[in-house]
Design a protein around this motif. Structure first.
Motif: not given
Length: 297
Positions: A47-50, A101-104, A106-114
């Motif tokens: 992800t964006r934060h590695g 899109i995953i690379a741009h 964060t984990v929080e953005e993907i997990y919290q806003d599916r």
């Protein structure tokens, strides 16, 4: 179905239906128009934060047979290919966009806003696959996980935050409940005091009015008693006066009787021969008495 060969330039494209084909001089080819379900997996994408995570999405795609331009494009791209080959090409395209899109994010953005993640993959993949004559019917994020326990730690932190917020909320609720209870008690006491004050005022007004009524009643009673006593005194005085009048009358009668008795006795004492002849005119008894006494001497 696509009919090409003699007399079919450009080739005839039929999305369902029937067509007559001349053997040897014409050729018929088929391309699938079925909806394809793709399991889009992206393993260990940074992800964006590695943080490496694995994402699985489910996509529904199909060649648009109703749009002639897209159908022509799909025929050029996939003519002679099987359904599995078409699905594999669409799957690789979707997976590439999913990874990008995953690379741009964060984990929080993907997990919290599916929902937001799914919309982004759907939008980017649709604009690319439409150039192949394929339309994306739907895309849904199925699973997100990682091998570093990042999501688990995130869940713990979130759980701790939720528990902290719950404790804070509970404490605030208890505080508010105590405050509301204190306010309610204060209002109750105020209402009670106000009620007691009103009752005291009513009692005071009652006592004042009762006292005024009592004064008036007592005054009337005193006046009545005084009038009664005055009437009794007047009655007694009148009775006494009548008694005195009766006594006076009785006394006068007694005097008259005594005088008559004296006259009678005096008459009895005179000798018959010495009794003076009474004149033609009646004389008082004392004159007669004086005359007889004088002659006797």
């Amino acid at each position: 179905m696509v009919v090409s060969g003699f007399g079919r330039s450009p080739p005839l494209m039929i999305a369902g239906g029937r067509v007559f084909v001349f053997p040897c001089i014409q050729q018929i080819q088929r391309i699938t128009l079925n909806t394809l379900t793709l399991n889009v997996k992206s393993d260990k994408v940074y992800t964006r934060h590695g943080v490496p995570i694995s994402v699985t999405g489910i996509a529904q795609v199909k060649i648009q047979g109703q749009n002639k331009e897209m159908l022509a494009t799909a025929c050029q791209m996939f003519m002679g290919k099987s359904e599995a080959e078409v699905a594999q090409i669409a799957l690789e395209t979707l997976e590439g966009h999913q990874r990008a899109i995953i690379a741009h994010l964060t984990v929080e953005e993907i997990y919290q806003d599916r929902k937001k993640f799914s919309e982004q993959v759907f939008k980017v993949a649709s604009s690319d696959l439409v150039n192949m004559g394929i339309g994306v019917v739907s895309y849904t994020l199925k699973d997100v996980h990682d091998d570093q326990d990042y999501l688990h730690s995130l869940g713990k932190a979130r759980t701790a935050q939720v528990q902290r917020d719950a404790r804070i909320g509970e404490a605030q609720y208890k505080r508010d409940a105590v405050i509301r209870e204190a306010h309610a008690m204060q209002e109750k006491v105020s209402a009670q005091y106000k009620n007691e004050i009103e009752m005291a005022k009513a009692q005071r007004d009652y006592e004042l009015k009762k006292a005024a009524y009592d004064v008036e009643v007592n005054t009337k009673k005193a006046e009545s008693e005084m009038a009664y006593q005055l009437q009794v005194a007047k009655t007694k005085q009148r009775i006494e006066e009548e008694k005195m009048q009766v006594q006076v009358v009785e006394r006068a009668q007694q005097i008259t009787l005594q005088e008559q008795e004296i006259i009678r006795k005096e008459k009895d004492r005179w000798p018959k021969r010495q009794r003076p002849l009474s004149s033609t005119k009646m004389e008082p008894w004392w004159t007669c008495y004086w005359r007889s006494c004088r002659w006797s001497v």
